[in-house]
Design a protein around this motif. Structure first.
Motif, short mmCIF file in Angstrom:
data_model
loop_
_atom_site.label_atom_id
_atom_site.label_comp_id
_atom_site.label_asym_id
_atom_site.label_seq_id
_atom_site.Cartn_x
_atom_site.Cartn_y
_atom_site.Cartn_z
N TRP B 14 -47.87 81.78 22.07
CA TRP B 14 -48.08 82.91 21.18
C TRP B 14 -49.44 82.78 20.51
CZ3 TRP B 14 -43.53 80.35 21.78
CH2 TRP B 14 -42.36 81.09 21.96
N ASP B 17 -48.34 86.83 16.40
CA ASP B 17 -47.12 87.50 16.84
C ASP B 17 -47.19 87.91 18.31
OD1 ASP B 17 -46.07 87.28 14.33
OD2 ASP B 17 -46.89 89.22 13.67
N ASN B 18 -48.35 87.70 18.90
CA ASN B 18 -48.56 88.17 20.27
C ASN B 18 -48.04 87.13 21.26
OD1 ASN B 18 -49.48 89.42 22.52
ND2 ASN B 18 -51.67 89.21 22.05
N HIS B 19 -46.93 87.45 21.90
CA HIS B 19 -46.35 86.54 22.89
C HIS B 19 -47.15 86.68 24.19
CE1 HIS B 19 -42.29 84.78 24.47
NE2 HIS B 19 -43.33 84.09 24.84
N VAL B 20 -47.89 85.67 24.55
CA VAL B 20 -48.87 85.80 25.63
C VAL B 20 -48.38 85.21 26.96
CG1 VAL B 20 -51.20 85.17 26.34
CG2 VAL B 20 -50.76 85.78 23.98
N TYR B 22 -44.86 83.84 29.09
CA TYR B 22 -43.40 83.83 29.09
C TYR B 22 -42.88 82.82 30.12
CZ TYR B 22 -43.75 88.32 26.65
OH TYR B 22 -44.03 89.31 25.76
N GLY B 43 -53.16 86.79 30.83
CA GLY B 43 -52.92 85.46 30.27
C GLY B 43 -53.42 84.31 31.12
N SER B 46 -55.61 81.99 29.04
CA SER B 46 -54.76 81.34 28.04
C SER B 46 -53.95 80.22 28.66
CB SER B 46 -53.83 82.36 27.41
OG SER B 46 -54.56 83.44 26.88
N SER B 60 -54.03 80.25 15.25
CA SER B 60 -52.81 81.05 15.37
C SER B 60 -52.00 80.71 16.62
CB SER B 60 -53.16 82.54 15.37
OG SER B 60 -53.86 82.86 16.55
N GLY B 223 -48.32 88.18 31.31
CA GLY B 223 -47.85 86.95 30.69
C GLY B 223 -46.75 86.23 31.46
#
Ligand SMILES: Nc1ncnc2c1ncn2[C@@H]1O[C@H](COP(=O)(O)OP(=O)(O)OP(=O)(O)O)[C@@H](O)[C@H]1O
Ligand SMILES: [Mg+2]
Lengths: 284, 252
Positions: B14, B17-20, B22, B43, B46, B60, B223
């Motif tokens: 994350w 609040d951004n779930h990047v 899964y 993603g 990331s 964050s 993601g």
């Protein structure tokens, strides 16, 4: 011609006129100083102490005094300023504290220099019993230069591309070494130009040294930190406000002003040269 | 049987609040090239930056799940992050050599570690530059600025700089997207040559490039790791219709 073109033209000429006025004022200003001061310039003027109650001779002790005051104050303020800027730049500081420090710095920038003079007198001259001396003046000027240098240094550190920090960290360097070996060396030329610009400010200040370091007349050169010194800006001030032979003192004041201007311009052009060479070499 | 070199296990990421990411589970295999493809913003970077914990720099960022490098959890509280980063090298999209000499760029990681002699550093610099196919071009000007090199040379310098640490895994984030076709071809060949020494994970927007050089391909979408397998299979008979759509250019 359409309305828009007309507006464009009007805007452009207005900006042009304002620029011309600014440049014109600079020329008038420089002419005013130089035309009155250039006549007294001679080798004797810059190499001899004053004679005959300030109406003859030169200003050598004042040049030397200003040189030492400026050099010492920067030598004190530069390392402190860089350390402080590194602190502000590093990650992970409590935000409220960083904000507080920045607020303090920006407030200090705006404080009139006479207040620095009073502060220097209260703290260095009286409280620490350093008396009216080269070191008291240099410390006072250092406090004046400190916020300027911190701001310049922090801006220079922030200006280092994040690409470099990331590369360094990805190679296994901790943050501290990244700052010391990548960010600081990359920012250094900009820190130095910023510092040189504050040298110009420090060299020309009268108020901070008036109560802390400067003396109107001294035949000898300062040979210790505890000596009083003559200084160019204070010399000009004193020549114009004290003494009984105003008409004989004024040309020397203007001559001193020319010397001070040339010194500051000389130092600024060093800054310009550093910046120019650095720009030419950097390609990011 | 190829050995898994670094594996993620149900990785979630994350940014605030951004779930990047899964539940990503994938591996980079030893001495193989793994390509990661997918549309912009899905993603890839990331995920790549989880493998050497570069996401630690983003306050964050929050991560869940594990990543095992040679069976060792790199997010274990006792893991030394600087140590991990010397074992997992990274090369960025835009060539980013330091404004230092060519030599000092390559020697940087070794000097930081501070446990190598001068002659050792010299040898390692030479070897890394040779491994990155740059030695012949720069051997006569090791002490001139890295900024004087061409873009392609700069990128190979960055590869040499990463190799000098002796990493086991090399992460490449779109390493050729800022380069001309010739430099790109050279880096692709270089990757094929390097895989005998390191395991490679390369993010690319260039599907053809992934096809040319990779042994395994991962396809990410929004993601999620939609598909992961041998490239020959992913490119010819993808299991997921979204992979097929991406490969055939239905969405970009
Ligand atoms: N530093 C960051 N802080 C907050 N959110 C971020 C940060 N970096 C990336 N993101 C978010 O994470 C998501 C994935 O971004 P990422 O850069 O991983 O995509 P990508 O697949 O590499 O895209 P591209 O192909 O354009 O490079 C995006 O929604 C992005 O907005
Ligand atoms: Mg990316």
């Amino acid at each position: 011609m359409s309305k828009r073109e007309l507006r464009n033209l009007a805007g452009k000429s207005l900006v042009g006129i304002l620029c011309a006025i600014t440049a014109g004022m600079l020329i008038v200003f420089l002419y005013g100083i130089f035309s009155r001061g250039i006549g007294v310039l001679s080798w004797e003027f810059i190499s001899q102490p004053p004679r005959s109650g300030m109406t003859e001779g030169g200003i050598f002790p004042a040049i030397v005094g200003t040189f030492w005051l400026t050099l010492l104050s920067i030598a004190i303020a530069l390392p402190m300023g860089i350390l402080c800027a590194i602190y502000l730049y590093s990650y992970g500081r409590p935000l409220w504290f960083v904000k507080l420090v920045k607020l303090a710095i920006n407030t200090l920038v705006g404080i009139p220099s006479i207040i620095y003079g009073l502060f220097g007198m209260a703290v260095f001259v009286n409280m620490l019993s350093l008396d009216v001396s080269l070191i008291s003046g240099a410390l006072t000027l250092a406090i004046l230069a400190l916020p300027l240098i911190i701001n310049a240094a922090e801006e220079a550190l922030q200006g280092v591309p994040k690409d470099f920090t990331e590369a360094s960290i990805a190679l296994g360097a901790p943050i501290s070494k990244t700052i010391l070996r990548v960010v600081l060396p990359t920012a250094m030329p900009n820190i130095l130009t910023g510092t040189i610009i504050s040298i110009g400010r420090v060299a020309g200040e009268t108020a901070p040294i008036m109560f802390t370091a400067a003396t109107f007349y001294s035949r000898r050169l300062p040979s210790s930190l505890s000596h009083e010194v003559m200084a160019l800006p204070y010399h000009i001030f004193a020549l114009m406000t004290e003494g009984s032979k105003g008409s004989l003192q004024a040309p020397i004041a203007y001559g001193s002003a020319v010397v001070l201007l040339l010194m500051v311009l000389g130092v600024s052009s060093i800054a310009i040269i550093i910046r120019y060479r650095f720009r030419r070499n950097k390609q990011w | 049987m190829v050995k898994a070199h670094i594996c993620t296990n149900n990785l979630n990421l994350w940014f605030g609040d951004n779930h990047v990411l899964y539940d990503v589970s994938m591996c980079v295999f030893e001495n193989r090239i793994t390509a990661m493809i997918g549309p912009s913003g899905c993603g890839k970077s990331s995920l790549l930056r989880c493998f050497n914990r570069m996401n630690d720099l983003i306050p964050s960022a929050r991560i869940q799940g594990s990543i095992l490098l040679d069976e060792e959890d790199i997010y274990h509280p006792k893991a030394r992050v600087t140590d991990i980063r010397t074992r997992v090298g990274m090369v960025f999209q835009k060539p980013n050599p330091f404004p230092k000499s060519i030599f000092n760029n390559v020697a940087f990681g070794l000097k930081i570690q501070g446990k190598h002699s001068k002659s050792e550093i010299m040898d390692r610099v030479e070897k890394s530059l040779k491994d990155a196919w740059l030695w012949d071009e720069v051997k006569d000007r090791l002490h001139s600025s890295a900024m004087s090199l061409s873009g392609g040379q700069q990128q190979r310098l960055c590869i040499a700089r990463a190799l000098a640490n002796g990493p086991r895994v090399l992460l490449l984030d779109e390493p050729t997207s800022a380069l001309d076709p010739q430099s790109t071809a050279k880096i692709e060949e270089l990757c094929l040559d390097l895989k005998s020494k390191v395991s490679i994970l390369i993010v690319t927007h260039n599907i053809a490039q992934a096809g040319r050089i990779s042994d395994y391909t991962a396809f990410m979408y929004l993601g999620e790791l939609v598909e992961f397998g041998e490239s020959s299979q992913v490119f010819t008979v993808p299991k997921d219709s979204r992979t097929e759509d991406y490969l055939t250019g239905v969405f970009g």
